[in-house]
Design an enzyme around this catalytic site. Structure first.
Site, PDB file in Angstrom:
ATOM      1  N   MET A  32     -29.555  74.184 -47.040  1.00 28.40           N
ATOM      2  CA  MET A  32     -29.167  74.216 -45.626  1.00 28.40           C
ATOM      3  C   MET A  32     -29.390  75.608 -45.049  1.00 28.40           C
ATOM      4  SD  MET A  32     -26.177  71.464 -45.127  1.00 28.40           S
ATOM      5  CE  MET A  32     -24.796  72.460 -45.643  1.00 28.40           C
ATOM      6  N   GLY A  33     -30.145  76.435 -45.759  1.00 28.27           N
ATOM      7  CA  GLY A  33     -30.463  77.755 -45.237  1.00 28.27           C
ATOM      8  C   GLY A  33     -29.324  78.744 -45.381  1.00 28.27           C
ATOM      9  N   LEU A  35     -29.764  81.590 -46.688  1.00 26.48           N
ATOM     10  CA  LEU A  35     -30.053  81.700 -48.119  1.00 26.48           C
ATOM     11  C   LEU A  35     -29.408  82.926 -48.756  1.00 26.48           C
ATOM     12  CD1 LEU A  35     -33.827  80.666 -48.083  1.00 26.48           C
ATOM     13  CD2 LEU A  35     -31.805  79.228 -48.464  1.00 26.48           C
ATOM     14  N   HIS A  39     -29.363  80.299 -53.998  1.00 28.38           N
ATOM     15  CA  HIS A  39     -30.550  79.523 -53.621  1.00 28.38           C
ATOM     16  C   HIS A  39     -31.793  80.106 -54.287  1.00 28.38           C
ATOM     17  CE1 HIS A  39     -28.008  79.008 -49.812  1.00 28.38           C
ATOM     18  NE2 HIS A  39     -28.162  77.759 -50.236  1.00 28.38           N
ATOM     19  N   GLN A  63     -23.976  64.961 -42.957  1.00 32.13           N
ATOM     20  CA  GLN A  63     -23.091  65.214 -44.097  1.00 32.13           C
ATOM     21  C   GLN A  63     -21.856  66.006 -43.698  1.00 32.13           C
ATOM     22  OE1 GLN A  63     -26.125  67.480 -46.423  1.00 32.13           O
ATOM     23  NE2 GLN A  63     -24.428  68.833 -46.928  1.00 32.13           N
ATOM     24  N   GLY A 150     -27.922  73.093 -57.534  1.00 28.52           N
ATOM     25  CA  GLY A 150     -27.015  74.063 -58.145  1.00 28.52           C
ATOM     26  C   GLY A 150     -25.782  73.403 -58.749  1.00 28.52           C
ATOM     27  N   VAL A 179     -24.454  81.147 -59.396  1.00 30.00           N
ATOM     28  CA  VAL A 179     -24.620  82.599 -59.233  1.00 30.00           C
ATOM     29  C   VAL A 179     -23.381  83.136 -58.523  1.00 30.00           C
ATOM     30  CG1 VAL A 179     -26.025  84.407 -58.194  1.00 30.00           C
ATOM     31  CG2 VAL A 179     -27.116  82.369 -59.157  1.00 30.00           C
ATOM     32  N   SER A 189     -23.079  80.042 -48.620  1.00 33.77           N
ATOM     33  CA  SER A 189     -23.426  80.398 -47.238  1.00 33.77           C
ATOM     34  C   SER A 189     -22.166  80.570 -46.403  1.00 33.77           C
ATOM     35  CB  SER A 189     -24.311  79.308 -46.623  1.00 33.77           C
ATOM     36  OG  SER A 189     -25.481  79.144 -47.390  1.00 33.77           O
TER      37      SER A 189
HETATM   38  P1  AMP Z   1     -26.668  74.479 -49.654  1.00 27.89           P
HETATM   39  O1  AMP Z   1     -27.624  75.313 -48.857  1.00 27.89           O
HETATM   40  O2  AMP Z   1     -25.282  75.007 -49.667  1.00 27.89           O
HETATM   41  O3  AMP Z   1     -26.778  73.014 -49.341  1.00 27.89           O
HETATM   42  O4  AMP Z   1     -27.158  74.626 -51.160  1.00 27.89           O
HETATM   43  C1  AMP Z   1     -28.472  74.329 -51.537  1.00 27.89           C
HETATM   44  C2  AMP Z   1     -28.554  74.291 -53.037  1.00 27.89           C
HETATM   45  O5  AMP Z   1     -28.216  75.574 -53.567  1.00 27.89           O
HETATM   46  C3  AMP Z   1     -27.591  73.279 -53.648  1.00 27.89           C
HETATM   47  O6  AMP Z   1     -28.232  72.604 -54.720  1.00 27.89           O
HETATM   48  C4  AMP Z   1     -26.472  74.165 -54.127  1.00 27.89           C
HETATM   49  O7  AMP Z   1     -25.757  73.612 -55.216  1.00 27.89           O
HETATM   50  C5  AMP Z   1     -27.204  75.408 -54.535  1.00 27.89           C
HETATM   51  N1  AMP Z   1     -26.300  76.558 -54.562  1.00 27.89           N
HETATM   52  C6  AMP Z   1     -25.424  76.927 -53.587  1.00 27.89           C
HETATM   53  N2  AMP Z   1     -24.705  77.995 -53.976  1.00 27.89           N
HETATM   54  C7  AMP Z   1     -25.104  78.301 -55.231  1.00 27.89           C
HETATM   55  C8  AMP Z   1     -24.724  79.304 -56.189  1.00 27.89           C
HETATM   56  N3  AMP Z   1     -23.777  80.206 -55.922  1.00 27.89           N
HETATM   57  N4  AMP Z   1     -25.356  79.311 -57.375  1.00 27.89           N
HETATM   58  C9  AMP Z   1     -26.318  78.405 -57.655  1.00 27.89           C
HETATM   59  N5  AMP Z   1     -26.716  77.438 -56.802  1.00 27.89           N
HETATM   60  C10 AMP Z   1     -26.126  77.387 -55.607  1.00 27.89           C
END
Ligand code: AMP
Length: 286
Positions: A32-33, A35, A39, A63, A150, A179, A189
């Site tokens: 969802m950016g 970043l 990510h 969502q 993630g 991470v 984010s």
């Molecule tokens: P989002 O932009 O929040 O929808 O996340 C996009 C992808 O990045 C999803 O698969 C998340 O699980 C992953 N993600 C978000 N935060 C982390 C993190 N701290 N460590 C690893 N992966 C992450």
């Protein structure tokens, strides 16, 4: 060759089709950016394993619940674009909501049953249906061989694995570790919404998870006992308000009556107005 940004379904479909015809292996990382290094760790893992990588940046309206943060969710596309380009991504796919959901769009792809019985699901009605619908739609358009998610969103991973298996889309689902900041706070984010006091308090989620793991290592085998150990860490921390605090089977996400095998400690909490989640998989010693 530099990165291109594609904004329409047709452009992405045409691009993926060209690559597929050439026999290239396509990877996909949906985001969802806004970043961050979490990510980018998925991007790096994907780049090591595919010939071409598509990363989507799409704040998926369906969502978010009506009282959630869709409108104020951070949008930093120019910065995201620079980060992805520098990382070596081939395509940034960032469709407009109206491209993903044209007027009349009425389909939902939903996973039902035990995976959506607990953890975040009861607190965010419709959320996972929104996630599976957008991911199914992205898989149709991008047609990746493999997609990276993630561990941060452990329930999402389990649900998407179920969906891909059930639909037979043949997309390999791969998972990257969480991470964290140096103080343990899982990158998100939404962390940018935290004020100073919130940012100071937020690592309590990670400390709570660690306290739960320590209790298990000391021999605690009842979920209530582990939960109490976690709560002792979280309760005194302001402005943290726990929404749930759970210990489930790491594979099935089912509640456990006595801890064994691989379990998942999971937390959701409001830090001020910001809802954060975190989790920790633990192997229970025999
Ligand atoms: P989002 O932009 O929040 O929808 O996340 C996009 C992808 O990045 C999803 O698969 C998340 O699980 C992953 N993600 C978000 N935060 C982390 C993190 N701290 N460590 C690893 N992966 C992450």
């Amino acid at each position: 060759m530099g990165m291109v940004m594609l904004r329409t379904i047709r452009a992405q479909q045409a691009c993926s089709e060209r690559w597929r015809r050439r026999g290239l292996r396509l990877g996909f990382v949906p985001t969802m950016g806004a970043l961050h290094a979490g990510h980018l760790s998925l991007v790096a893992a994907a780049l090591r394993n595919v010939d071409r990588l598509v990363v989507s940046v799409f704040v998926n309206p369906i969502q978010f619940g009506p009282r959630e943060d869709f409108h104020r969710y951070p949008r930093t596309l120019a910065r995201d674009r620079a980060l992805l380009s520098r990382a070596g991504v081939d395509v940034l796919f960032s469709p407009a909501p109206a491209a993903m959901y044209p007027p009349g769009f009425a389909t939902r792809v939903t996973v039902e049953g035990p995976l959506v019985a607990g953890l975040c699901a009861p607190w965010r009605p419709g959320h996972f249906a929104g996630v599976t619908t957008v991911v199914a739609r992205f898989f149709q358009v991008v047609r990746p061989h493999a997609a990276w998610f993630g561990q941060k969103d452990a329930q999402q991973v389990a649900i998407i694995r179920r969906m891909t298996q059930d639909l037979g889309t043949g997309v390999r689902i791969l998972v990257g570790p969480i991470v964290r900041e140096s103080d343990g706070l899982a990158l998100s984010s939404r962390n940018r919404f935290l004020d100073r006091a919130g940012r100071m308090a937020a690592p309590a989620l990670w400390r709570g998870l660690q306290a739960g793991r320590a209790a298990i290592r000391r021999g605690e085998r009842s979920p209530a006992g582990v939960r109490a150990a976690m709560r002792r860490v979280l309760a005194p921390v302001s402005p943290v308000r726990v929404q749930y605090l759970d210990i489930v089977d790491a594979e099935t996400l089912q509640p456990l009556y006595r801890l064994r095998g691989r379990v998942l400690l999971a937390i959701a909490a409001f830090v001020g107005r910001t809802r954060l989640i975190d989790n920790l998989p633990v192997r229970v010693p025999r």
